[in-house]
Design an enzyme around this catalytic site. Structure first.
Site, PDB file in Angstrom:
ATOM      1  N   LYS B  95      42.222  10.915  -8.705  1.00 61.43           N
ATOM      2  CA  LYS B  95      43.384  11.607  -7.674  1.00 61.43           C
ATOM      3  C   LYS B  95      43.575  13.036  -8.212  1.00 61.43           C
ATOM      4  O   LYS B  95      43.783  13.297  -9.498  1.00 61.43           O
ATOM      5  CB  LYS B  95      44.670  10.768  -8.068  1.00 61.43           C
ATOM      6  CG  LYS B  95      45.768  11.394  -7.332  1.00 61.43           C
ATOM      7  CD  LYS B  95      46.963  10.640  -7.493  1.00 61.43           C
ATOM      8  CE  LYS B  95      48.076  11.547  -6.695  1.00 61.43           C
ATOM      9  NZ  LYS B  95      49.520  11.198  -7.008  1.00 61.43           N
ATOM     10  N   ASN B 204      55.690   5.505  -7.504  1.00 60.12           N
ATOM     11  CA  ASN B 204      55.844   5.209  -8.885  1.00 60.12           C
ATOM     12  C   ASN B 204      57.284   5.249  -9.299  1.00 60.12           C
ATOM     13  O   ASN B 204      57.826   4.160  -9.780  1.00 60.12           O
ATOM     14  CB  ASN B 204      55.160   6.562  -9.641  1.00 60.12           C
ATOM     15  CG  ASN B 204      55.450   6.224 -11.254  1.00 60.12           C
ATOM     16  OD1 ASN B 204      55.734   5.306 -11.941  1.00 60.12           O
ATOM     17  ND2 ASN B 204      54.876   7.508 -11.927  1.00 60.12           N
TER      18      ASN B 204
END
Lengths: 374, 254
Positions: B95, B204
């Site tokens: 990522k 998250n």
């Protein structure tokens, strides 16, 4: 070259003080109701009028910190490299006038200290020295950084202010962050507390964050020494400085610390006493002004206070700290810079953090994230 | 629900989890299980790259690991970090996060594009985190990105899909999967992104900082599935006015 000095000179200490002390309950309530707060709101939050709103400030501060930083507290340890100092500071154990054995760690001693700090689990280390350019200047720092860089995930430094070119030179050696406290933004009192040495140059110190920003250091720490002057006014100037720096050096990360004057050898009594309640007010006011700034709590503070306050806005804590060069393994009995209050081991502190539902984070950086060439 | 394919891998889950901000690895592990995710991002800065034992990696368990470069400020730093991660963690998935702005963590489009070009050439499966910029997303696709990860709102803000109009354009134009990343603060936000046609979402803060991360992870799992099912079932069109029962043009054929 433009710097914070241009901003600073537009403000008058006494006028700011009057503003802060004239804030009313309605000003505090307005500040608490807002989401994007400005420096006027901050004045209200650090004013005497905010005292009765402390619980609400703490609640909001805790909430904001959780959202931005999560249930985590970063752990770090200071490594005192030298107590050599060419300054006279009325409040510091390392002051030139103090008769104490001076010590600067050599590479073998540094290895021993590093091993002791690593054994405690630390990956973030803060290198600290007195201010003595000849004994502990850029060449010494380069050697130390070269020696320890691979041992730690993150290396910060709290030493004398340096020139911009010096910071440029040190960054490729692994210097990640620099902490430089103004001590006080009250220029006349600053002169009284720093009568001799390079540190007596108020403006050189004031412009250090500008030099750090221009050099591109990743993170810088700000703060004042609480006890030298009115903490409310000094806090305002830290906030003003932070705001200027964030707008000017937007790639840099910022942290604030809250060192309260502690007893030391030959020490000065604080001019201003700050109560625990007021320190909570100050910490939470910074968080309410700025959701992203890192707030750091050292072992200067007492156990019971640390146990509770770290949940109200703090993002990093030191533990097991020794404030004397060689204090961990080489010369545990040498004279310390100031007395620490919380003497619990890092593991005890980590356990405390866990028991309150937070994760102690030992590593939050990696040298792999910095491509540097010397 | 159709599977999600990124690069050469097929996933049953369309929920990707971030691993920061949890109060302990055990809770993170429980959230991962409850979410049924098959891909978890881990910040390189939090992992002990040189060590075989790492609490965070252990907590991720057998789920696929997606290292992220959070903390780098330039393309050069990102490439360096990616190579270190590939060597240490044994994965070429990455990522890509390049945010020189540490306050809002907003991604640098120029450096991100430069890094994607280079990393794709070096064989990485690059998943770049970007602003919801349709042109940039097309450029990244051309550069070899395995997917694009536009933000819904600033990281950790929980504000939802503030970039809705641009996400719609990105989804409409993209030939690689679109993973809506950052800002998703509630299961309803995730469902909304999925209903729009996003291929996956990354969450998250909304899970890690909630009162019950395990239950919240499950709620997100269900929301993502519901949103995707709704998308695949083709939602009805939204009309501003009721349909006239007597059409105005019926006289033509009369």
């Amino acid at each position: 070259m433009p710097s914070f000095k241009d901003v600073f000179e537009k403000y008058d200490w006494e006028a700011i003080k009057t503003d802060i002390y004239n804030k009313k309950a309605a000003d505090v309530e307005r500040a608490l109701a807002r989401t994007n707060r400005d420096l006027e709101d901050f004045k209200a939050l650090i004013s005497p009028a905010a005292d009765i709103y402390l619980e609400e400030m703490a609640r909001q501060s805790k909430q904001d910190t959780l959202q931005r930083f999560g249930n985590t507290i970063q752990m770090y340890a200071p490594l005192y490299l030298s107590n050599e100092c060419q300054n006279i500071c009325t409040y510091c154990g390392f002051s030139l006038g103090n008769k104490l054995p001076r010590k600067t760690l050599n590479p073998i001693e540094i290895d021993k200290e590093v091993a002791a700090i690593k054994k405690m689990g630390f990956e973030h280390v803060l290198l600290v020295t007195g201010e003595a350019n000849k004994m502990v200047g850029v060449p010494y720092f380069k050697k130390v950084l070269e020696q320890i860089r691979t041992q730690f995930a993150n290396v910060s430094m709290e030493v004398q202010p340096l020139d911009e070119a010096d910071y440029h030179e040190l960054i490729p050696y692994g210097l990640h962050a620099v902490l430089v406290y103004q001590e006080t933004y009250h220029q006349a009192d600053y002169a009284k507390h720093h009568p001799k040495g390079k540190k007596s140059n108020f403006l050189y110190r004031l412009e250090t964050p500008d030099r750090l920003g221009r050099a591109g250091v990743h993170k810088m720490g700000l703060g004042v020494l609480i006890g030298l002057e009115d903490w409310r006014v000094d806090s305002f100037f830290v906030a003003l400085h932070l705001r200027y720096l964030e707008q000017t050096y937007w790639r840099t990360k910022y942290s604030i610390s809250f060192p309260r004057l502690r007893p030391f050898s030959g020490g000065l009594e604080p001019k201003v006493e700050m109560t625990d309640r007021q320190l909570v007010q100050q910490i939470t006011a910074y968080r309410l002004l700025n959701k992203d700034v890192e707030l750091s709590l050292s072992t200067r503070e007492a156990m019971k206070f640390r146990d509770h306050v770290f949940q109200l806005g703090i993002t990093s804590m030191s533990a097991g700290s020794k404030t004397n060069p060689g204090g961990y393994a080489v010369a545990p009995e040498s004279l310390e810079q100031f007395e620490i209050s919380d003497e619990r081991s890092p593991q005890e502190i980590a356990q405390l953090i866990k028991s309150k539902g937070y994760e102690p984070v030992w590593k939050d950086w990696d040298t792999a994230l910095e491509y540097v060439t010397k | 629900m159709k599977n999600l394919k990124i690069a050469n891998k097929v996933f049953n889950s369309r929920l990707i989890l971030g691993s920061g901000k949890f109060s302990n690895p055990g809770l993170m592990s429980a959230a991962i299980t409850a979410s049924a995710t098959e891909l978890v991002t881990v910040a390189l800065k939090r992992v002990n790259l040189g060590s075989e034992q790492d609490d965070m990696l252990e907590a991720v368990g057998s789920v696929d690991l997606l290292p992220n470069t959070s903390g780098v400020r330039t393309a050069r730093e990102a490439v360096f970090a990616a190579e270190m991660a590939r060597e240490a963690l044994g994965t070429n998935w990455l990522k890509l996060e390049i945010h020189p702005d540490p306050k809002y963590l907003l991604p640098d489009p120029v450096e991100t594009l430069m890094a994607t070009i280079e990393l794709a050439k070096k064989g990485f499966v690059v998943m770049p985190y970007v602003h919801a910029d349709p042109v940039l997303c097309k450029r990244l696709e051309e550069a070899g990105a395995a997917c694009v990860m536009p933000l819904g709102a600033p990281i950790g803000s929980n504000k939802g899909l503030k970039t809705l109009d641009f996400l719609q354009i990105i989804i409409e134009q993209s030939q690689v999967p679109v993973v809506v990343d950052a800002g998703i603060g509630a299961p309803s936000h995730a469902a909304q992104a999925m209903e729009m046609g996003a291929d996956a979402v990354l969450v998250n803060t909304a899970i890690a900082v909630s009162g019950d991360p395990e239950k919240m992870a499950q709620a997100f799992k269900m929301a993502v599935e519901a949103g995707r099912m709704a998308y695949e079932s083709k939602l009805g069109a939204i009309a501003d006015q009721a349909q006239a029962s007597s059409p105005l043009t019926s006289f033509i054929d009369a």
